[in-house]
Motif scaffolding. Structure first.
Motif, PDB file in Angstrom:
ATOM      1  N   ASP A  23     -46.265 -26.263  21.516  1.00 15.36           N
ATOM      2  CA  ASP A  23     -46.316 -27.900  22.159  1.00 15.36           C
ATOM      3  C   ASP A  23     -46.463 -28.639  21.004  1.00 15.36           C
ATOM      4  O   ASP A  23     -45.769 -29.707  21.070  1.00 15.36           O
ATOM      5  N   PHE A  24     -45.298 -28.223  19.737  1.00 14.51           N
ATOM      6  CA  PHE A  24     -45.407 -29.113  19.015  1.00 14.51           C
ATOM      7  C   PHE A  24     -43.933 -29.736  18.798  1.00 14.51           C
ATOM      8  O   PHE A  24     -43.026 -29.913  18.500  1.00 14.51           O
ATOM      9  N   HIS A  25     -43.430 -27.943  19.349  1.00 11.72           N
ATOM     10  CA  HIS A  25     -41.617 -28.182  19.534  1.00 11.72           C
ATOM     11  C   HIS A  25     -40.666 -27.943  20.137  1.00 11.72           C
ATOM     12  O   HIS A  25     -41.265 -26.792  21.166  1.00 11.72           O
ATOM     13  N   ARG A  26     -39.534 -28.567  20.785  1.00 15.91           N
ATOM     14  CA  ARG A  26     -39.278 -29.000  21.618  1.00 15.91           C
ATOM     15  C   ARG A  26     -38.386 -27.312  21.580  1.00 15.91           C
ATOM     16  O   ARG A  26     -37.868 -27.303  20.595  1.00 15.91           O
ATOM     17  N   ASP A  27     -37.697 -27.576  23.011  1.00 17.18           N
ATOM     18  CA  ASP A  27     -36.740 -26.013  22.722  1.00 17.18           C
ATOM     19  C   ASP A  27     -35.443 -26.868  22.221  1.00 17.18           C
ATOM     20  O   ASP A  27     -35.345 -28.132  21.948  1.00 17.18           O
ATOM     21  N   ALA A  28     -34.545 -25.513  22.594  1.00 14.77           N
ATOM     22  CA  ALA A  28     -33.065 -26.131  21.909  1.00 14.77           C
ATOM     23  C   ALA A  28     -32.488 -27.270  22.818  1.00 14.77           C
ATOM     24  O   ALA A  28     -32.275 -26.355  23.778  1.00 14.77           O
ATOM     25  N   SER A  29     -31.472 -27.953  22.075  1.00 15.69           N
ATOM     26  CA  SER A  29     -30.890 -28.218  23.329  1.00 15.69           C
ATOM     27  C   SER A  29     -29.695 -28.354  23.194  1.00 15.69           C
ATOM     28  O   SER A  29     -29.044 -26.767  22.712  1.00 15.69           O
ATOM     29  N   PRO A  30     -28.929 -28.377  24.558  1.00 12.99           N
ATOM     30  CA  PRO A  30     -27.537 -28.257  25.208  1.00 12.99           C
ATOM     31  C   PRO A  30     -26.264 -28.291  23.643  1.00 12.99           C
ATOM     32  O   PRO A  30     -25.887 -27.170  23.458  1.00 12.99           O
ATOM     33  N   SER A  31     -26.412 -28.807  23.147  1.00 13.22           N
ATOM     34  CA  SER A  31     -25.555 -29.388  21.901  1.00 13.22           C
ATOM     35  C   SER A  31     -25.606 -28.433  20.191  1.00 13.22           C
ATOM     36  O   SER A  31     -24.599 -27.315  19.704  1.00 13.22           O
ATOM     37  N   GLU A  32     -27.209 -28.088  19.893  1.00 10.00           N
ATOM     38  CA  GLU A  32     -27.247 -27.303  19.609  1.00 10.00           C
ATOM     39  C   GLU A  32     -27.124 -25.888  19.614  1.00 10.00           C
ATOM     40  O   GLU A  32     -26.285 -24.774  18.858  1.00 10.00           O
ATOM     41  N   ILE A  33     -27.240 -25.463  20.723  1.00 12.33           N
ATOM     42  CA  ILE A  33     -26.629 -23.592  21.653  1.00 12.33           C
ATOM     43  C   ILE A  33     -25.440 -23.488  21.470  1.00 12.33           C
ATOM     44  O   ILE A  33     -24.778 -22.608  20.821  1.00 12.33           O
ATOM     45  N   GLU A  34     -24.332 -25.544  21.885  1.00 14.13           N
ATOM     46  CA  GLU A  34     -23.586 -24.751  22.268  1.00 14.13           C
ATOM     47  C   GLU A  34     -22.628 -24.626  20.742  1.00 14.13           C
ATOM     48  O   GLU A  34     -21.905 -24.015  20.085  1.00 14.13           O
ATOM     49  N   PHE A  35     -23.383 -25.542  19.803  1.00 15.15           N
ATOM     50  CA  PHE A  35     -22.531 -25.565  18.300  1.00 15.15           C
ATOM     51  C   PHE A  35     -22.927 -23.809  17.767  1.00 15.15           C
ATOM     52  O   PHE A  35     -22.020 -22.969  16.887  1.00 15.15           O
ATOM     53  N   LEU A  36     -24.522 -23.100  18.221  1.00 15.10           N
ATOM     54  CA  LEU A  36     -24.401 -22.144  17.745  1.00 15.10           C
ATOM     55  C   LEU A  36     -23.044 -20.731  18.240  1.00 15.10           C
ATOM     56  O   LEU A  36     -22.675 -19.899  17.454  1.00 15.10           O
ATOM     57  N   ALA A  37     -23.136 -20.843  19.881  1.00 15.94           N
ATOM     58  CA  ALA A  37     -22.644 -20.396  20.713  1.00 15.94           C
ATOM     59  C   ALA A  37     -21.222 -20.532  20.137  1.00 15.94           C
ATOM     60  O   ALA A  37     -19.787 -19.061  20.214  1.00 15.94           O
ATOM     61  N   ASP A  38     -20.667 -21.558  19.757  1.00 10.83           N
ATOM     62  CA  ASP A  38     -19.160 -21.642  19.370  1.00 10.83           C
ATOM     63  C   ASP A  38     -18.393 -20.552  17.760  1.00 10.83           C
ATOM     64  O   ASP A  38     -17.591 -19.787  18.122  1.00 10.83           O
ATOM     65  N   LEU A  39     -19.807 -20.677  16.391  1.00 14.07           N
ATOM     66  CA  LEU A  39     -19.837 -19.500  16.079  1.00 14.07           C
ATOM     67  C   LEU A  39     -19.931 -18.166  16.057  1.00 14.07           C
ATOM     68  O   LEU A  39     -19.260 -17.797  15.542  1.00 14.07           O
ATOM     69  N   ALA A  40     -20.740 -18.261  16.947  1.00 13.40           N
ATOM     70  CA  ALA A  40     -21.053 -16.754  17.539  1.00 13.40           C
ATOM     71  C   ALA A  40     -20.244 -15.943  18.107  1.00 13.40           C
ATOM     72  O   ALA A  40     -19.932 -14.999  18.044  1.00 13.40           O
ATOM     73  N   ARG A  41     -19.331 -16.790  19.151  1.00 15.38           N
ATOM     74  CA  ARG A  41     -17.313 -16.109  19.770  1.00 15.38           C
ATOM     75  C   ARG A  41     -18.541 -15.085  20.608  1.00 15.38           C
ATOM     76  O   ARG A  41     -17.013 -13.815  21.133  1.00 15.38           O
ATOM     77  N   GLY A  42     -19.673 -15.413  20.671  1.00 15.03           N
ATOM     78  CA  GLY A  42     -19.053 -13.553  21.872  1.00 15.03           C
ATOM     79  C   GLY A  42     -20.164 -12.580  21.563  1.00 15.03           C
ATOM     80  O   GLY A  42     -20.079 -11.938  22.346  1.00 15.03           O
ATOM     81  N   GLY A  43     -19.978 -12.638  20.374  1.00 19.52           N
ATOM     82  CA  GLY A  43     -20.501 -11.484  19.435  1.00 19.52           C
ATOM     83  C   GLY A  43     -22.124 -10.759  19.284  1.00 19.52           C
ATOM     84  O   GLY A  43     -22.641 -11.595  19.871  1.00 19.52           O
ATOM     85  N   ARG A  44     -22.205 -10.938  17.756  1.00 19.79           N
ATOM     86  CA  ARG A  44     -23.192 -10.491  17.638  1.00 19.79           C
ATOM     87  C   ARG A  44     -23.954 -11.887  16.355  1.00 19.79           C
ATOM     88  O   ARG A  44     -23.823 -12.608  15.324  1.00 19.79           O
ATOM     89  N   ALA A  45     -25.609 -12.353  17.201  1.00 20.40           N
ATOM     90  CA  ALA A  45     -26.178 -13.533  15.732  1.00 20.40           C
ATOM     91  C   ALA A  45     -27.208 -12.633  15.339  1.00 20.40           C
ATOM     92  O   ALA A  45     -27.941 -12.024  16.405  1.00 20.40           O
ATOM     93  N   LEU A  46     -27.475 -13.138  14.942  1.00 19.79           N
ATOM     94  CA  LEU A  46     -29.047 -12.605  13.942  1.00 19.79           C
ATOM     95  C   LEU A  46     -29.899 -13.782  13.106  1.00 19.79           C
ATOM     96  O   LEU A  46     -29.098 -15.024  12.791  1.00 19.79           O
ATOM     97  N   GLU A  47     -31.098 -14.075  14.250  1.00 18.52           N
ATOM     98  CA  GLU A  47     -32.083 -15.383  14.209  1.00 18.52           C
ATOM     99  C   GLU A  47     -32.700 -14.993  12.748  1.00 18.52           C
ATOM    100  O   GLU A  47     -33.340 -14.396  12.708  1.00 18.52           O
TER     101      GLU A  47
END
Length: 250
Positions: A23-47
């Motif tokens: 309720d207090f924090h919005r979902d990730a924006s497209p620019s945020e996801i694009e930034f991370l997806a570019d670095l992940a390169r379709g591989g494995r990511a750990l949050e």
């Protein structure tokens, strides 16, 4: 009513916030996801500190194999209840241990979550464990605020966050400038009831994070003031920092 009389560990924070966190924090924006997806390169990511999946779920929808670590059963239960949430592997535990087997193309921690490690030694340990689990060409991303001790008066602050007909929200915080620690409460007054939501963090300066990376055999690759890659000049309130292995030390 939630109260606290001592240190607020990440599990306490997560479990006491889980029911209202989204309720207090919005979902990730497209620019945020694009930034991370570019670095992940379709591989494995750990949050680290995956929480309710605000970043993990949309990143997984982009084809990234996302995994997570969290200490809060309540937060992960919220993740599991969302579409696709049950498909994301999550380890329950202290994310400073980075307790999932690598190697990963991307490890990331967002929205100041790195600061919930309230001891400097744990923050340093986190960097070292991240370095061990990153691929040689992998990236570690931290999103966090730039500290601003000037917002405190005599190491205290109190502000009004919301005023409604039947509800008032107060934000109270105390600051320990030596430990770089902030303990805060979001206090809700409604219909004669009091609801308190605690937070405790240890902030770190960008230069301090860079030193932690150096101790772990990593280096700063790039730093931006936001996910849209606006230049970081120190005037903004936040930063997005990308760390990589320091090949010069190999």
């Amino acid at each position: 009513m939630a109260t606290t009389d001592g240190p607020i560990d990440p599990a306490t924070y997560g479990d006491r916030w889980a029911d209202v966190y989204d309720d207090f924090h919005r979902d990730a924006s497209p620019s945020e996801i694009e930034f991370l997806a570019d670095l992940a390169r379709g591989g494995r990511a750990l949050e680290l500190g995956i929480g309710t999946g605000r970043f993990a779920l949309p990143l997984a929808a982009e084809g990234v194999a996302v995994e997570g670590i969290d200490l809060s059963e309540g937060m992960v239960a919220k993740l599991r209840a969302k579409p696709g949430g049950a498909d994301i592997p999550v380890t329950m535990g202290d994310f400073a241990d980075v307790g999932r087997s690598g190697p990963f193309d991307l490890i990331f921690v967002v929205f100041n979550t790195f600061y919930v490690l309230v001891e400097q030694a744990d923050q340093v340990r986190c960097f070292r464990n991240v370095a061990k689990r990153l691929k040689p060409d992998g990236a570690f991303v931290i999103e966090a605020f730039v500290p601003n001790p000037a917002r405190f008066q005599r190491n205290r602050s109190l502000s009004v966050g919301e005023v409604g007909l039947d509800r008032v929200r107060l934000d109270a915080a105390s600051h320990d400038p030596v430990a770089q620690r902030v303990t805060s409460q979001m206090i809700f007054l409604s219909d004669g009831s009091i609801d308190m939501r605690p937070t405790q963090i240890r902030y770190a300066w960008p230069s301090e994070l860079d030193l932690m990376a150096q101790l772990a055999g990593m280096r700063l690759h790039e730093r931006w003031s936001n996910w849209s890659r606006s230049p970081f000049d120190g005037s903004g309130r936040n930063h997005v920092s990308v760390y990589v292995h320091d090949d010069s030390r190999a």
